[in-house]
Design a protein around this motif. Sequence first.
Motif, PDB file in Angstrom:
ATOM      1  N   LEU A  60       5.433   9.144   0.897  1.00  0.00           N
ATOM      2  CA  LEU A  60       3.990   9.134   1.172  1.00  0.00           C
ATOM      3  C   LEU A  60       3.276   8.066   0.346  1.00  0.00           C
ATOM      4  O   LEU A  60       2.373   7.377   0.837  1.00  0.00           O
ATOM      5  N   ARG A  61       3.689   7.907  -0.891  1.00  0.00           N
ATOM      6  CA  ARG A  61       3.075   6.879  -1.731  1.00  0.00           C
ATOM      7  C   ARG A  61       3.402   5.480  -1.206  1.00  0.00           C
ATOM      8  O   ARG A  61       2.544   4.587  -1.186  1.00  0.00           O
ATOM      9  N   MET A  62       4.653   5.285  -0.785  1.00  0.00           N
ATOM     10  CA  MET A  62       5.038   4.001  -0.212  1.00  0.00           C
ATOM     11  C   MET A  62       4.237   3.715   1.055  1.00  0.00           C
ATOM     12  O   MET A  62       3.771   2.587   1.281  1.00  0.00           O
ATOM     13  N   LEU A  63       4.062   4.745   1.867  1.00  0.00           N
ATOM     14  CA  LEU A  63       3.312   4.594   3.116  1.00  0.00           C
ATOM     15  C   LEU A  63       1.859   4.227   2.827  1.00  0.00           C
ATOM     16  O   LEU A  63       1.266   3.375   3.502  1.00  0.00           O
ATOM     17  N   SER A  64       1.274   4.856   1.815  1.00  0.00           N
ATOM     18  CA  SER A  64      -0.124   4.557   1.485  1.00  0.00           C
ATOM     19  C   SER A  64      -0.268   3.131   0.966  1.00  0.00           C
ATOM     20  O   SER A  64      -1.273   2.467   1.224  1.00  0.00           O
ATOM     21  N   LEU A  65       0.748   2.650   0.217  1.00  0.00           N
ATOM     22  CA  LEU A  65       0.692   1.275  -0.262  1.00  0.00           C
ATOM     23  C   LEU A  65       0.714   0.299   0.913  1.00  0.00           C
ATOM     24  O   LEU A  65      -0.071  -0.653   0.962  1.00  0.00           O
ATOM     25  N   ILE A  66       1.611   0.535   1.877  1.00  0.00           N
ATOM     26  CA  ILE A  66       1.701  -0.346   3.040  1.00  0.00           C
ATOM     27  C   ILE A  66       0.383  -0.346   3.814  1.00  0.00           C
ATOM     28  O   ILE A  66      -0.132  -1.400   4.207  1.00  0.00           O
ATOM     29  N   HIS A  79      16.740   3.301   0.603  1.00  0.00           N
ATOM     30  CA  HIS A  79      17.071   4.567   1.266  1.00  0.00           C
ATOM     31  C   HIS A  79      15.833   5.182   1.920  1.00  0.00           C
ATOM     32  O   HIS A  79      15.859   5.573   3.091  1.00  0.00           O
ATOM     33  N   HIS A  80      14.730   5.229   1.180  1.00  0.00           N
ATOM     34  CA  HIS A  80      13.513   5.823   1.726  1.00  0.00           C
ATOM     35  C   HIS A  80      12.946   4.986   2.872  1.00  0.00           C
ATOM     36  O   HIS A  80      12.437   5.522   3.865  1.00  0.00           O
ATOM     37  N   LEU A  81      13.037   3.682   2.745  1.00  0.00           N
ATOM     38  CA  LEU A  81      12.554   2.819   3.823  1.00  0.00           C
ATOM     39  C   LEU A  81      13.379   3.018   5.096  1.00  0.00           C
ATOM     40  O   LEU A  81      12.843   3.020   6.207  1.00  0.00           O
ATOM     41  N   LYS A  82      14.670   3.190   4.933  1.00  0.00           N
ATOM     42  CA  LYS A  82      15.539   3.425   6.100  1.00  0.00           C
ATOM     43  C   LYS A  82      15.140   4.707   6.821  1.00  0.00           C
ATOM     44  O   LYS A  82      15.082   4.759   8.064  1.00  0.00           O
ATOM     45  N   LEU A 104       7.946   3.108  10.425  1.00  0.00           N
ATOM     46  CA  LEU A 104       7.810   1.731   9.964  1.00  0.00           C
ATOM     47  C   LEU A 104       8.579   0.769  10.859  1.00  0.00           C
ATOM     48  O   LEU A 104       9.576   1.138  11.487  1.00  0.00           O
ATOM     49  N   THR A 105       8.108  -0.467  10.894  1.00  0.00           N
ATOM     50  CA  THR A 105       8.862  -1.573  11.473  1.00  0.00           C
ATOM     51  C   THR A 105       9.113  -2.584  10.362  1.00  0.00           C
ATOM     52  O   THR A 105       8.420  -2.577   9.325  1.00  0.00           O
ATOM     53  N   SER A 106      10.089  -3.455  10.536  1.00  0.00           N
ATOM     54  CA  SER A 106      10.402  -4.437   9.505  1.00  0.00           C
ATOM     55  C   SER A 106      10.632  -5.802  10.135  1.00  0.00           C
ATOM     56  O   SER A 106      11.042  -5.913  11.299  1.00  0.00           O
ATOM     57  N   GLU A 107      10.366  -6.839   9.347  1.00  0.00           N
ATOM     58  CA  GLU A 107      10.554  -8.213   9.801  1.00  0.00           C
ATOM     59  C   GLU A 107      11.018  -9.058   8.625  1.00  0.00           C
ATOM     60  O   GLU A 107      10.385  -9.046   7.559  1.00  0.00           O
ATOM     61  N   ALA A 114      -1.985   8.052  13.755  1.00  0.00           N
ATOM     62  CA  ALA A 114      -1.545   9.300  13.126  1.00  0.00           C
ATOM     63  C   ALA A 114      -1.390   9.131  11.624  1.00  0.00           C
ATOM     64  O   ALA A 114      -1.774  10.015  10.838  1.00  0.00           O
ATOM     65  N   VAL A 115      -0.826   7.999  11.201  1.00  0.00           N
ATOM     66  CA  VAL A 115      -0.659   7.740   9.767  1.00  0.00           C
ATOM     67  C   VAL A 115      -2.024   7.625   9.098  1.00  0.00           C
ATOM     68  O   VAL A 115      -2.243   8.147   7.992  1.00  0.00           O
ATOM     69  N   SER A 116      -2.959   6.962   9.756  1.00  0.00           N
ATOM     70  CA  SER A 116      -4.308   6.834   9.202  1.00  0.00           C
ATOM     71  C   SER A 116      -4.958   8.203   9.028  1.00  0.00           C
ATOM     72  O   SER A 116      -5.595   8.488   8.000  1.00  0.00           O
TER      73      SER A 116
END
Length: 337
Positions: free
Chosen positions: A43-49, A75-78, A86-89, A106-108
Amino acid sequence: MADDGRPDQAREGARVPADFAMGDEAAGAAAATLRALADPLRLRMLSLIASAPGAEATAGDLASVAAVSQPTVSHHLKLLRDAGVLTSERRGTSVHYRVDPAVRAAVSTLLNAVVPAVLEAGRPGPERGAAVDADVDRLVAAVAPDFADLEPSAVAAVVRESYLALVLTGGRAEDLVPDAERFARQRLADIRRVAAPAGDDVPQVLFVCVSNTGRSQLAAALTRRYAGDAVRVRSAGSAPAAAVGGAVMGLLGEDGADADAFAKPLTDDALRAADVVVTMGCGDACPVLDGKRYEEWPLGDPGLASPRGLRAIRDEIDRRVRLLVGDLAPHVVLPQA
């Protein structure tokens, strides 16, 4: 009564309570996403993004939200990518992560509405908050003298984190303070071991299962019984439960259980300090760190087993523990099976 077990009124076009429930497919999809989000670090990682400039972040950025290793972040990102959050580039040597546009709304809502509401509803009153602070202060006073080589602020932080982590497992209130002290002492010893590994030639093994109330507890108890001080033992759960079940406690009593028989979460400290990490049914919930020996013991869940099945699981753990102890501490004389 209809053939499918529903009341006769359902055949006549009348609505029944089940008609108002979410469908199985939708519930399954939502539950999978919620499980991926049900972790404080994620959740903290998501809020940072979500709040970063450009609404994106690299793995290095995300590692800054907590003192965890790069493999733990990966691991958490996976998990968040696999859940479609999440998406990644890749750009050059860096990978950039963004919230998938399909779930951005929904995340917002989660970050901007649900989380603040939950925090406000669960905020402890002045009396409870004071009690927590008093408990933590007493624990720090008890633990700090034995870890005078560590920064006092770091010791206090670990004690508080350990206490609050056990609060979240929902265990018995009367066990909280003594268990929190044991947990904090283990974590601080692990931090000390990672900081100064030279001279510590006692192998350390970490047993990890899902709830830390069955397989990992049995393995830890048996290892202590057979190896004594020749092997240092830790156990943890990828999703720790409130308490060890009665049937497993009975077996733990046979196998020389000690004060470590309480459920506790998997921490980065324990992973870093371990020489051997044994996973037991928690799958990829355990991050992989370089330089560690990993073993996967495919074992049934004691919580779902019959008495005979529980005994069979215990016997298989016993067999594997004997092999492990014989490998890590060959000078130890094992009792006859």
